[in-house]
Design a protein around this motif. Structure first.
Motif, PDB file in Angstrom:
ATOM      1  N   PRO B  87      -0.766  -8.971  -9.210  1.00 27.90           N
ATOM      2  CA  PRO B  87      -0.849  -7.888 -10.376  1.00 27.90           C
ATOM      3  C   PRO B  87      -0.549  -8.387 -11.617  1.00 27.90           C
ATOM      4  CG  PRO B  87       0.620  -7.181  -8.567  1.00 27.90           C
ATOM      5  CD  PRO B  87       0.127  -8.690  -8.301  1.00 27.90           C
ATOM      6  N   LYS B 203       5.296  -6.706   5.785  1.00 27.95           N
ATOM      7  CA  LYS B 203       4.105  -5.902   5.492  1.00 27.95           C
ATOM      8  C   LYS B 203       3.081  -6.788   5.052  1.00 27.95           C
ATOM      9  CE  LYS B 203       3.730  -1.809   4.114  1.00 27.95           C
ATOM     10  NZ  LYS B 203       4.020  -0.451   3.072  1.00 27.95           N
ATOM     11  N   GLU B 204       3.313  -7.823   3.881  1.00 28.31           N
ATOM     12  CA  GLU B 204       2.250  -8.477   3.161  1.00 28.31           C
ATOM     13  C   GLU B 204       1.681  -9.471   4.064  1.00 28.31           C
ATOM     14  OE1 GLU B 204       4.897  -6.982   1.880  1.00 28.31           O
ATOM     15  OE2 GLU B 204       3.730  -5.814   0.138  1.00 28.31           O
ATOM     16  N   ASP B 402      -8.639  -5.250  -0.428  1.00 31.28           N
ATOM     17  CA  ASP B 402      -8.287  -3.989  -0.053  1.00 31.28           C
ATOM     18  C   ASP B 402      -7.808  -3.826   1.421  1.00 31.28           C
ATOM     19  OD1 ASP B 402      -8.566  -2.724  -2.387  1.00 31.28           O
ATOM     20  OD2 ASP B 402     -10.300  -1.568  -1.783  1.00 31.28           O
ATOM     21  N   ALA B 405      -4.477  -5.458   2.054  1.00 31.41           N
ATOM     22  CA  ALA B 405      -3.158  -4.611   1.661  1.00 31.41           C
ATOM     23  C   ALA B 405      -2.902  -3.453   2.827  1.00 31.41           C
ATOM     24  CB  ALA B 405      -3.447  -3.980   0.492  1.00 31.41           C
ATOM     25  N   GLY B 408      -0.592  -4.481   6.785  1.00 37.32           N
ATOM     26  CA  GLY B 408       0.744  -4.404   7.244  1.00 37.32           C
ATOM     27  C   GLY B 408       1.207  -3.028   7.568  1.00 37.32           C
ATOM     28  N   ASP B 409       0.809  -1.986   7.131  1.00 31.80           N
ATOM     29  CA  ASP B 409       1.206  -0.754   7.654  1.00 31.80           C
ATOM     30  C   ASP B 409       0.758  -0.369   8.947  1.00 31.80           C
ATOM     31  OD1 ASP B 409       2.374  -0.052   5.214  1.00 31.80           O
ATOM     32  OD2 ASP B 409       0.806   1.405   4.597  1.00 31.80           O
ATOM     33  N   HIS B 412       2.916  -2.830  11.473  1.00 36.36           N
ATOM     34  CA  HIS B 412       4.182  -2.071  11.582  1.00 36.36           C
ATOM     35  C   HIS B 412       4.259  -0.905  12.244  1.00 36.36           C
ATOM     36  CE1 HIS B 412       6.670  -4.224   8.137  1.00 36.36           C
ATOM     37  NE2 HIS B 412       5.830  -5.093   8.882  1.00 36.36           N
ATOM     38  N   ALA B 413       3.209  -0.109  12.229  1.00 36.59           N
ATOM     39  CA  ALA B 413       2.996   1.249  13.107  1.00 36.59           C
ATOM     40  C   ALA B 413       3.021   0.764  14.634  1.00 36.59           C
ATOM     41  CB  ALA B 413       2.127   2.014  12.726  1.00 36.59           C
ATOM     42  N   ARG B 439     -13.643   3.032  -2.616  1.00 39.42           N
ATOM     43  CA  ARG B 439     -12.362   3.548  -3.073  1.00 39.42           C
ATOM     44  C   ARG B 439     -11.729   4.280  -1.743  1.00 39.42           C
ATOM     45  NH1 ARG B 439     -14.201   7.500  -7.004  1.00 39.42           N
ATOM     46  NH2 ARG B 439     -16.085   7.083  -6.267  1.00 39.42           N
ATOM     47  N   THR B 440     -10.563   3.678  -1.065  1.00 41.37           N
ATOM     48  CA  THR B 440      -9.982   4.387  -0.321  1.00 41.37           C
ATOM     49  C   THR B 440      -8.476   4.137  -0.500  1.00 41.37           C
ATOM     50  OG1 THR B 440     -10.154   2.365   1.061  1.00 41.37           O
ATOM     51  CG2 THR B 440     -11.484   4.531   1.912  1.00 41.37           C
ATOM     52  N   LEU B 441      -7.672   4.946  -0.099  1.00 44.46           N
ATOM     53  CA  LEU B 441      -6.045   4.769  -0.049  1.00 44.46           C
ATOM     54  C   LEU B 441      -5.581   3.807   0.932  1.00 44.46           C
ATOM     55  CD1 LEU B 441      -4.407   8.014  -1.151  1.00 44.46           C
ATOM     56  CD2 LEU B 441      -4.638   6.260  -2.472  1.00 44.46           C
TER      57      LEU B 441
END
Lengths: 300, 441
Positions: B87, B203-204, B402, B405, B408-409, B412-413, B439-441
């Motif tokens: 960043p 996560k990373e 993208d 990132a 990790g989520d 972890h799930a 573009r996605t979250l």
């Protein structure tokens, strides 16, 4: 004393006033209004990562992507849970500390000075401190719980989805409660002692004095404290990021972390800006609602 | 930014033919060491700007200072924290900061070229030799599918299995070589160590383990076009079943989702863990902790194939050709060899922390060999780099950050039991396709 404005009339008065506030206004416009406007504009574009242009105008598409994403709703739910816990605990604990430190006891001066320490510590440092404090192998929290006989084994608080969020809330509250405590203590010190003494003579018990004298007296300070707490709650980033980076999974992924990821890691500037707009609006509505609720009750 | 054939300097050469040609060039280059590194002193008289993360900042400045003292341009070295480096770097570049040379994560490298923040190295003197000097397995990290050279190495490493030799011997176990064997051995060792297996599963970092474990089972994650073909391999679900079982059954400690690698090294040193999968150089930290079990920790390949990682050096936008050539000279020195043909900078990193360079000659260089402590099996390490590791070329594609990132989520799930292994495959596939789609979250 007749000032320059009185001599020159109301028009000149306004112009003179404008000149006086101009430096502050310019600073505000540059530091606050322009970035806000820019964020709004970005949120309506598919901005390239390089920032070389606004990119194509996409209207509300970024907002559509956000509102149709389960990631956003999950994060919004986490933010709301975090915020409710943070606001209630910060305010209540802050009030309790203020009440306690308003009593006469040996070492009160020292205790009041100590109250400032958490508030004077940066959020990020609080996060790092609490990360170690809550550590599952060497953390002080586990040691204390074991000493008190409340647990028989060390628990990895930050890796457990059931405890990660509460622990981050506690860490943030630890700092914010001292801020609330300081403001509320200042408010309590302006409360005339005679009011409480008169009520006591009339036979009012502790709770009656607290609810009918202390709380109404503190209402203006409480409004300020609560609004601050609401804003801090919605914008909280440092503590959570330092402790869990949003994990485990998405358990502690508050909206500010989602924004950080989109803006600074993935460089989805348009999407990140749209998220920032949403969070800003939510924080604003939250703060205004608190103010409105308090004042409405006061008017009644 | 798109690059033209003219700027690439390779015409229509694709990566396959380029990498093939690299082997022949390596032979030729080894006969002509002078050509590989010898350069005339750059004509640039200004100061170069370099940005690095804060691993041994004094060493960075000292190494760069030596380069300047040899008659090269002065270098202004700025160092920023590792946490949040990307960043910070992106924000500086977006703000118009001009940086001649910067550290970068390999998975960002193509994105940086596309955004115009980094230049390709095509056509620079000696660059083909540098690529040819690399292990063939490493080239995919620095040369993209179109044949553009997008970066030079900063350091490289392979994921290895660190194991406690004594614990295994006492339990009569052989060193495990597959995920299944690791699971079985961990079960057997639970009487000695409550949670025998540790890994840096924050996560990373889950994305590196995703590839490590897929490679252990010889599963291809992404094809040449970047399509997530792991989803089509029936073995993939098995990998996730294994991963979930390791965590859910307590073979890995519950705190792993937020534990940092230093703590995990200490767990190995103290004898609280028997297996630790992470970059090879963590052996240095385990040994240097001098815990009761430090000396018993050895390394073995994490499987038949493992993930080779490496962070990179990228060239920023220069104002002139002279500045670009001077930056390239610095880059060669820092990411390859000095003008005497020695791995001066890499040797320093080897001494400091056991970091490696993705060059075959690195592991046989007598000075480098002397720099590594005796407990490193350099032949094994070299062989792992050469034949038993994969850089997963898709990791440098522009959409990859993208995807990275999001892993990790999702993982972890899985570990927390919130998603089944089959659902994890679906979610990862969707994340990869979503990242490719925009573009996605």
């Amino acid at each position: 004393m007749a000032g320059a404005a009185d001599l020159l009339g109301p028009k000149a008065d306004r112009a003179f006033g404008l000149k006086l506030v101009a430096p502050a206004m310019i600073i505000l416009i540059v530091l606050l209004a322009l970035p806000t406007l820019l964020t709004l504009v970005y949120s309506l574009h598919d901005v390239p990562a390089s920032g070389s242009s606004f990119g194509p105008f996409v209207g509300l598409e970024n907002f559509t992507i956000i509102f149709s994403s389960p990631v956003f709703w999950r994060s919004a739910q986490v933010t709301l849970t975090f915020s409710v816990g943070f606001v209630i605990l910060s305010t209540v604990i802050g009030l309790a500390m203020a009440m306690l430190l308003n009593q006469r006891f040996i070492g009160r001066g020292l205790a009041r000075a100590l109250l400032i320490i958490p508030w004077a510590t940066p959020w990020l440092v609080i996060g790092i401190l609490w990360k170690w404090f809550a550590d599952g192998s060497v953390g002080g929290l586990n040691a204390v719980l074991m000493m008190l006989g409340l647990t028989s084994d060390y628990h990895p608080f930050l890796s457990d989805p059931n405890t990660a969020l509460p622990i981050t809330v506690l860490a943030a509250v630890w700092r914010q409660a001292s801020f609330a405590g300081i403001l509320l203590l200042a408010g309590l010190q302006t409360l005339p002692e005679e009011l409480n003494e008169a009520a006591q003579l009339d036979g009012a018990n502790w709770w009656q004095r607290f609810s009918n004298i202390t709380l109404p007296w503190l209402r203006p300070v409480l409004i300020t404290v609560t609004v601050f707490n609401v804003i801090y709650a919605f914008l909280q980033f440092d503590v959570v990021f330092a402790m869990t980076q949003g994990g485990p999974g998405d358990t502690t992924q508050v909206l500010s972390i989602l924004i950080y990821r989109q803006l600074f890691v993935n460089t989805n500037i348009g999407l990140g800006s749209a998220l920032a707009v949403i969070l800003g609006v939510v924080a604003l509505i939250g703060g205004l609602t608190i103010v409105r609720l308090f004042y409405r009750r006061e008017m009644h | 930014m798109t690059t033209t054939n003219a700027t690439r300097g390779f015409g229509s050469l694709n990566r396959r033919s380029f990498l093939k040609a690299g082997g022949a060039s390596a032979l030729a280059a080894s006969l002509l060491p002078g050509l590989m590194t010898g350069t005339a002193k750059a004509a640039y008289s200004g100061t170069l700007d370099m940005l690095a993360w804060d691993f041994q900042p004094d060493t960075i400045k000292s190494l760069v200072g030596e380069w300047t003292a040899a008659g090269n341009p002065a270098v202004n070295v700025a160092v920023i924290p590792n946490l949040g480096y990307t960043p910070a770097l992106q924000t500086r570049l977006r703000g118009g900061d001009k940086i001649d040379l910067f550290y970068n994560f390999a998975y960002n490298s193509q994105k940086f070229v596309n955004e115009g923040w980094a230049k390709t190295l095509n056509g620079l003197p000696g660059v083909d030799d540098m690529i040819a000097d690399m292990f063939e397995s490493a080239r995919g990290r620095h040369v993209n599918a179109a044949g553009d050279i997008i970066s030079a190495p900063y350091f490289s490493a392979v994921h290895m299995l660190h194991y406690n030799e004594k614990f295994l011997a006492d339990a009569g176990l052989a060193v495990p070589t597959t995920l299944k064997e690791i699971y079985d051995a961990s079960k057997s060792l639970q009487s000695t160590v409550a949670s025998p297996y540790v890994a840096y599963w924050v996560k990373e970092f889950c994305e590196e383990y995703l590839h490590t474990y897929l490679l252990n089972e010889q599963i291809t994650a992404f094809d040449d076009a970047g399509q997530p073909v792991f989803a089509d391999d029936p073995k993939t679900v098995g990998v996730f079943e294994w991963w979930q079982a390791m965590y859910q059954e307590g073979l890995a400690p519950k705190s792993l989702l937020t534990d940092d690698p230093g703590k995990l090294s200490n767990e190995m040193a103290q004898g609280n863990a028997a297996f630790y999968v992470l970059h090879h150089y963590f052996l240095t930290s385990i040994r240097s902790l001098e815990g009761p079990q430090s000396a018993n920790v050895k390394t073995a390949p994490a499987g038949p194939s493992t993930l080779q990682i490496g962070e990179v050096l990228q060239m920023g936008q220069s104002d002139s050709d002279d500045e670009r050539l001077a930056t390239w000279d610095l880059m060669k020195y820092y990411g390859w060899k000095d003008t005497d043909g020695k791995f001066k900078v890499f040797n320093q990193w080897a001494k400091a922390a056991g970091l490696a360079a993705p060059y075959a000659g690195f592991f046989t260089d007598p000075e480098v060999v002397a720099s590594f402590p005796d407990y490193y099996d350099l032949a094994l390490l070299s062989d792992t780099f050469a034949t038993k590791s994969n850089v997963v070329p898709a990791r440098t594609l522009p959409w990859y950050p993208d995807f990275q990132a999001k892993v990790g989520d999702i993982v972890h799930a899985l570990l927390l039991g919130q998603a089944t292994p089959a659902k994890t495959v679906e979610d990862l596939t969707a994340a990869a396709k979503g990242a490719q789609g925009g573009r996605t979250l």
